[in-house]
Design a protein around this motif. Structure first.
Motif, PDB file in Angstrom:
ATOM      1  N   ASP A 350     -16.425   0.763 -13.728  1.00 48.60           N
ATOM      2  CA  ASP A 350     -17.606   0.410 -14.518  1.00 48.60           C
ATOM      3  C   ASP A 350     -17.257  -0.522 -15.675  1.00 48.60           C
ATOM      4  O   ASP A 350     -18.109  -1.280 -16.150  1.00 48.60           O
ATOM      5  CB  ASP A 350     -18.273   1.679 -15.062  1.00 48.60           C
ATOM      6  CG  ASP A 350     -19.006   2.449 -13.976  1.00 48.60           C
ATOM      7  OD1 ASP A 350     -19.201   1.874 -12.895  1.00 48.60           O
ATOM      8  OD2 ASP A 350     -19.358   3.627 -14.207  1.00 48.60           O
ATOM      9  N   GLY A 351     -16.000  -0.451 -16.137  1.00 47.85           N
ATOM     10  CA  GLY A 351     -15.589  -1.306 -17.251  1.00 47.85           C
ATOM     11  C   GLY A 351     -15.263  -2.725 -16.851  1.00 47.85           C
ATOM     12  O   GLY A 351     -14.960  -3.566 -17.706  1.00 47.85           O
ATOM     13  N   GLY A 352     -15.281  -3.023 -15.548  1.00 50.06           N
ATOM     14  CA  GLY A 352     -15.048  -4.391 -15.095  1.00 50.06           C
ATOM     15  C   GLY A 352     -13.618  -4.858 -15.241  1.00 50.06           C
ATOM     16  O   GLY A 352     -13.361  -6.046 -15.479  1.00 50.06           O
ATOM     17  N   CYS A 353     -12.654  -3.949 -15.067  1.00 49.49           N
ATOM     18  CA  CYS A 353     -11.244  -4.339 -15.195  1.00 49.49           C
ATOM     19  C   CYS A 353     -10.718  -5.060 -13.956  1.00 49.49           C
ATOM     20  O   CYS A 353      -9.864  -5.939 -14.055  1.00 49.49           O
ATOM     21  CB  CYS A 353     -10.385  -3.098 -15.453  1.00 49.49           C
ATOM     22  SG  CYS A 353     -10.644  -2.344 -17.065  1.00 49.49           S
ATOM     23  N   LEU A 354     -11.202  -4.671 -12.783  1.00 49.96           N
ATOM     24  CA  LEU A 354     -10.631  -5.169 -11.536  1.00 49.96           C
ATOM     25  C   LEU A 354     -11.304  -6.455 -11.084  1.00 49.96           C
ATOM     26  O   LEU A 354     -12.487  -6.686 -11.347  1.00 49.96           O
ATOM     27  CB  LEU A 354     -10.747  -4.098 -10.444  1.00 49.96           C
ATOM     28  CG  LEU A 354     -10.053  -2.765 -10.753  1.00 49.96           C
ATOM     29  CD1 LEU A 354     -10.221  -1.796  -9.590  1.00 49.96           C
ATOM     30  CD2 LEU A 354      -8.567  -2.980 -11.063  1.00 49.96           C
ATOM     31  N   ALA A 355     -10.518  -7.265 -10.362  1.00 51.81           N
ATOM     32  CA  ALA A 355     -11.021  -8.562  -9.905  1.00 51.81           C
ATOM     33  C   ALA A 355     -11.084  -8.662  -8.392  1.00 51.81           C
ATOM     34  O   ALA A 355     -11.372  -9.725  -7.847  1.00 51.81           O
ATOM     35  CB  ALA A 355     -10.131  -9.681 -10.449  1.00 51.81           C
ATOM     36  N   GLY A 356     -10.806  -7.578  -7.693  1.00 52.01           N
ATOM     37  CA  GLY A 356     -10.822  -7.626  -6.241  1.00 52.01           C
ATOM     38  C   GLY A 356     -10.347  -6.315  -5.659  1.00 52.01           C
ATOM     39  O   GLY A 356      -9.885  -5.429  -6.382  1.00 52.01           O
ATOM     40  N   PRO A 357     -10.436  -6.184  -4.337  1.00 53.26           N
ATOM     41  CA  PRO A 357     -10.026  -4.939  -3.682  1.00 53.26           C
ATOM     42  C   PRO A 357      -8.508  -4.817  -3.595  1.00 53.26           C
ATOM     43  O   PRO A 357      -7.767  -5.774  -3.808  1.00 53.26           O
ATOM     44  CB  PRO A 357     -10.646  -5.066  -2.292  1.00 53.26           C
ATOM     45  CG  PRO A 357     -10.708  -6.549  -2.042  1.00 53.26           C
ATOM     46  CD  PRO A 357     -10.982  -7.165  -3.383  1.00 53.26           C
ATOM     47  N   VAL A 358      -8.063  -3.607  -3.250  1.00 62.52           N
ATOM     48  CA  VAL A 358      -6.643  -3.356  -3.069  1.00 62.52           C
ATOM     49  C   VAL A 358      -6.109  -4.198  -1.914  1.00 62.52           C
ATOM     50  O   VAL A 358      -6.822  -4.464  -0.944  1.00 62.52           O
ATOM     51  CB  VAL A 358      -6.395  -1.851  -2.810  1.00 62.52           C
ATOM     52  CG1 VAL A 358      -7.088  -1.389  -1.532  1.00 62.52           C
ATOM     53  CG2 VAL A 358      -4.895  -1.541  -2.742  1.00 62.52           C
ATOM     54  N   ARG A 359      -4.878  -4.649  -2.022  1.00 62.14           N
ATOM     55  CA  ARG A 359      -4.263  -5.436  -0.958  1.00 62.14           C
ATOM     56  C   ARG A 359      -2.794  -5.059  -0.823  1.00 62.14           C
ATOM     57  O   ARG A 359      -2.207  -4.432  -1.695  1.00 62.14           O
ATOM     58  CB  ARG A 359      -4.416  -6.932  -1.241  1.00 62.14           C
ATOM     59  CG  ARG A 359      -3.677  -7.415  -2.483  1.00 62.14           C
ATOM     60  CD  ARG A 359      -4.071  -8.833  -2.819  1.00 62.14           C
ATOM     61  NE  ARG A 359      -3.281  -9.375  -3.911  1.00 62.14           N
ATOM     62  CZ  ARG A 359      -3.755 -10.205  -4.839  1.00 62.14           C
ATOM     63  NH1 ARG A 359      -5.036 -10.573  -4.805  1.00 62.14           N
ATOM     64  NH2 ARG A 359      -2.968 -10.674  -5.797  1.00 62.14           N
ATOM     65  N   GLY A 360      -2.209  -5.487   0.290  1.00 63.78           N
ATOM     66  CA  GLY A 360      -0.805  -5.197   0.538  1.00 63.78           C
ATOM     67  C   GLY A 360      -0.619  -4.488   1.861  1.00 63.78           C
ATOM     68  O   GLY A 360      -1.531  -4.407   2.692  1.00 63.78           O
ATOM     69  N   ARG A 361       0.574  -3.954   2.068  1.00 64.38           N
ATOM     70  CA  ARG A 361       0.880  -3.219   3.291  1.00 64.38           C
ATOM     71  C   ARG A 361       1.814  -2.073   2.949  1.00 64.38           C
ATOM     72  O   ARG A 361       2.620  -2.167   2.023  1.00 64.38           O
ATOM     73  CB  ARG A 361       1.546  -4.121   4.342  1.00 64.38           C
ATOM     74  CG  ARG A 361       0.590  -5.094   5.016  1.00 64.38           C
ATOM     75  CD  ARG A 361       1.241  -5.777   6.209  1.00 64.38           C
ATOM     76  NE  ARG A 361       2.189  -6.810   5.792  1.00 64.38           N
ATOM     77  CZ  ARG A 361       3.412  -6.969   6.284  1.00 64.38           C
ATOM     78  NH1 ARG A 361       3.882  -6.124   7.175  1.00 64.38           N
ATOM     79  NH2 ARG A 361       4.180  -7.941   5.865  1.00 64.38           N
ATOM     80  N   GLY A 362       1.740  -1.007   3.742  1.00 65.66           N
ATOM     81  CA  GLY A 362       2.625   0.118   3.528  1.00 65.66           C
ATOM     82  C   GLY A 362       2.437   0.705   2.144  1.00 65.66           C
ATOM     83  O   GLY A 362       1.315   0.852   1.659  1.00 65.66           O
ATOM     84  N   LEU A 363       3.550   1.018   1.498  1.00 60.79           N
ATOM     85  CA  LEU A 363       3.499   1.543   0.140  1.00 60.79           C
ATOM     86  C   LEU A 363       3.911   0.474  -0.866  1.00 60.79           C
ATOM     87  O   LEU A 363       4.687   0.708  -1.790  1.00 60.79           O
ATOM     88  CB  LEU A 363       4.358   2.801   0.025  1.00 60.79           C
ATOM     89  CG  LEU A 363       3.743   4.029   0.700  1.00 60.79           C
ATOM     90  CD1 LEU A 363       4.686   5.222   0.649  1.00 60.79           C
ATOM     91  CD2 LEU A 363       2.387   4.377   0.088  1.00 60.79           C
ATOM     92  N   LEU A 364       3.398  -0.720  -0.636  1.00 63.24           N
ATOM     93  CA  LEU A 364       3.476  -1.812  -1.600  1.00 63.24           C
ATOM     94  C   LEU A 364       2.070  -2.398  -1.687  1.00 63.24           C
ATOM     95  O   LEU A 364       1.676  -3.276  -0.916  1.00 63.24           O
ATOM     96  CB  LEU A 364       4.487  -2.874  -1.166  1.00 63.24           C
ATOM     97  CG  LEU A 364       4.683  -4.068  -2.095  1.00 63.24           C
ATOM     98  CD1 LEU A 364       5.009  -3.624  -3.516  1.00 63.24           C
ATOM     99  CD2 LEU A 364       5.786  -4.983  -1.568  1.00 63.24           C
ATOM    100  N   LEU A 365       1.292  -1.837  -2.607  1.00 60.89           N
ATOM    101  CA  LEU A 365      -0.114  -2.214  -2.746  1.00 60.89           C
ATOM    102  C   LEU A 365      -0.374  -2.780  -4.131  1.00 60.89           C
ATOM    103  O   LEU A 365       0.315  -2.434  -5.094  1.00 60.89           O
ATOM    104  CB  LEU A 365      -1.019  -1.007  -2.498  1.00 60.89           C
ATOM    105  CG  LEU A 365      -0.908  -0.337  -1.124  1.00 60.89           C
ATOM    106  CD1 LEU A 365      -1.873   0.834  -1.016  1.00 60.89           C
ATOM    107  CD2 LEU A 365      -1.165  -1.334   0.006  1.00 60.89           C
ATOM    108  N   GLY A 366      -1.367  -3.655  -4.219  1.00 55.77           N
ATOM    109  CA  GLY A 366      -1.683  -4.287  -5.487  1.00 55.77           C
ATOM    110  C   GLY A 366      -3.165  -4.218  -5.793  1.00 55.77           C
ATOM    111  O   GLY A 366      -4.002  -4.293  -4.886  1.00 55.77           O
ATOM    112  N   LEU A 367      -3.474  -4.078  -7.075  1.00 56.97           N
ATOM    113  CA  LEU A 367      -4.855  -4.107  -7.558  1.00 56.97           C
ATOM    114  C   LEU A 367      -5.005  -5.295  -8.507  1.00 56.97           C
ATOM    115  O   LEU A 367      -4.473  -5.275  -9.619  1.00 56.97           O
ATOM    116  CB  LEU A 367      -5.200  -2.821  -8.298  1.00 56.97           C
ATOM    117  CG  LEU A 367      -5.654  -1.615  -7.480  1.00 56.97           C
ATOM    118  CD1 LEU A 367      -5.822  -0.415  -8.400  1.00 56.97           C
ATOM    119  CD2 LEU A 367      -6.948  -1.902  -6.737  1.00 56.97           C
ATOM    120  N   PRO A 368      -5.718  -6.357  -8.107  1.00 55.14           N
ATOM    121  CA  PRO A 368      -5.905  -7.499  -9.005  1.00 55.14           C
ATOM    122  C   PRO A 368      -6.829  -7.138 -10.162  1.00 55.14           C
ATOM    123  O   PRO A 368      -7.873  -6.522  -9.967  1.00 55.14           O
ATOM    124  CB  PRO A 368      -6.545  -8.565  -8.109  1.00 55.14           C
ATOM    125  CG  PRO A 368      -6.587  -8.009  -6.737  1.00 55.14           C
ATOM    126  CD  PRO A 368      -6.338  -6.556  -6.798  1.00 55.14           C
TER     127      PRO A 368
END
Length: 441
Positions: A350-368
């Motif tokens: 709700d605070g608008g911190c994120l810029a996109g969905p989770v991405r990556g593969r396996g247990l190396l994931l990123g949140l923009p």
């Protein structure tokens, strides 16, 4: 007489923080996480005051099997007690022989991979330097092609083929002889990215010595390449006689599920760089896998004092045999990846911190995130609540989630819960327009 008490040195008339006083200003992670860590187990660290932290960093994918796996710790203790060599240059040793056997029998042979193994200096950048050098020698060419957003190390050739400034804002090099083409995520589409690569490999300058690539960029922002891109890139390399180098230093060792990150795309690289998790215990070890016909080194031509950490050979061999004889760990990583991605997809932003969905593969994931300042703020709040997270990306705008592969489901859920609280707190500040870049001081 100086008496050490934790991070302090008591000189009779008071105390000083010896690390703050004597360690170089270049130190970084201690600024991100201002605690003095004393012990660790599995996916958890404990500071000297006994406070527990959940580790979603894992030594930047060095600790794939968690902190201090008991069987690996015991193996080191037993080896030392036996009087085994600790330092051996590149001499033949029992420990090295057992590691090579394990890597060949358990990892390479079942996958139909035929490589010669070169042990380099102890860091990942050492492996990249050796890979680029052997490609240039084998082909007689100089130019190397790399991708935007790449990170391959901090020494001369490896930083030249990198495209991020690093956490401390260090400059990268862009010398003649390096051609940078857009990553698939930096191009309008896969077709454009492949067209740019084709032009670089088969253009007016002639074919290059090598194309060096991470199948999943880690420091560059957790940015995967598609199987189609990788497959067609390999075909382009074959057609032009370009050496395909896969830097699997961070994404390898099971981090994406399979032992090698390129397996799911059906690649057979000419050269593979491994480091980080290969020792299993966080001990320094780096190596290059070279196709036999490219092993053109003369004896001693690429040298170094620490070309084989004997303790890392011991733990690395055991880790390979312990976790890679079956498909169990691969399946578990893929299952946990789906669980983690699902949990992350439900985060309240709700605070608008994120810029996109989770991405990556396996247990190396990123949140923009919206900006580096927001990402830094979330990571700081997460630390304050007992979760270690790092940021990545060319602008430091991505939250990187990189827990040990052995992390439990409960720990994954707990970590996401802590992240959710940090996001809410950062969102409150973000909504009030108070977010500024929060860099380690």
């Amino acid at each position: 007489m100086l008496v050490r008490t934790g991070g302090q040195v008591d000189e009779g008339g008071g105390s000083v923080d010896v690390l703050e006083t004597y360690e170089s200003r270049v130190r970084y992670y201690c600024r991100r996480w201002p605690a003095v860590f004393a012990r660790a187990e599995g996916a958890r660290l404990y500071d000297e005051d006994g406070r527990e932290y959940l580790d979603f960093f894992a030594g930047a994918a060095t600790l794939n099997y968690g902190h201090n796996p008991p069987e690996l710790v015991e193996a080191v203790i037993d080896y030392l007690r036996s009087g085994g060599l600790v330092h051996g240059l590149d001499t033949a040793t029992v420990a090295k022989r057992e590691f090579v056997r394990a890597l060949s029998d358990v990892v390479l042979a079942p996958r139909g991979l035929d490589y010669r193994i070169q042990f380099t200096g102890p860091t990942g950048t050492s492996a990249v330097e050796a890979a680029l050098r052997v490609a240039r020698k084998a082909t007689g060419r100089r130019r190397v092609v790399c991708l935007t957003g790449a990170y391959h190390g901090m020494t001369v050739d490896s930083i030249a083929v990198s495209d991020i400034s690093g956490p401390a804002g260090l400059p990268t090099l862009d010398p003649a002889g390096v051609t940078r083409v857009p990553h698939e995520m930096d191009a309008p589409g896969t077709e454009h990215a492949l067209a740019a690569l084709a032009s670089a490999l088969d253009g007016p300058d002639g074919a290059p010595a090598a194309f060096v690539v991470e199948t999943l960029q880690g420091e560059g922002g957790v940015r995967p390449l598609s199987a189609r891109y990788l497959s067609e890139a390999q075909a382009l390399c074959r057609r032009t006689g370009t050496i395909l180098i896969v830097d699997d230093i961070q994404a390898g060792g099971g981090r994406t599920g399979p032992f090698f990150s390129f397996e799911s795309a059906g690649l057979r690289p000419d050269v593979v760089c491994l480091s980080k998790s290969i020792s299993g215990l966080g001990l320094p070890l780096s190596l290059v896998l070279i196709a036999p016909e490219l092993d053109v080194w003369a004896p001693g031509e690429h040298s170094g004092t620490f070309r084989g950490n004997q303790l890392a050979f011991v733990t690395g061999a055991l880790a390979i045999r312990r976790w890679w004889r079956t498909e169990h760990l691969r399946r578990e990583v893929e299952r946990k990846s789906a669980l983690l991605a699902e949990e992350l997809s439900t985060l309240d932003d709700d605070g608008g911190c994120l810029a996109g969905p989770v991405r990556g593969r396996g247990l190396l994931l990123g949140l923009p995130c919206r900006s580096r300042g927001v990402a830094d703020l979330v990571a700081r709040y997460a630390f304050e609540q007992g979760l270690l997270l790092e940021t990545c990306g060319r602008d430091g705008e991505v939250l990187k989630l990189c827990p040990p592969l052995t992390v439990t489901d409960a720990e994954l859920r707990r970590g996401v819960g802590t992240l959710a609280a940090a996001l809410r707190r950062a969102g409150d500040r973000h909504g009030a327009g108070q977010v500024v870049a929060v860099r380690p001081g």
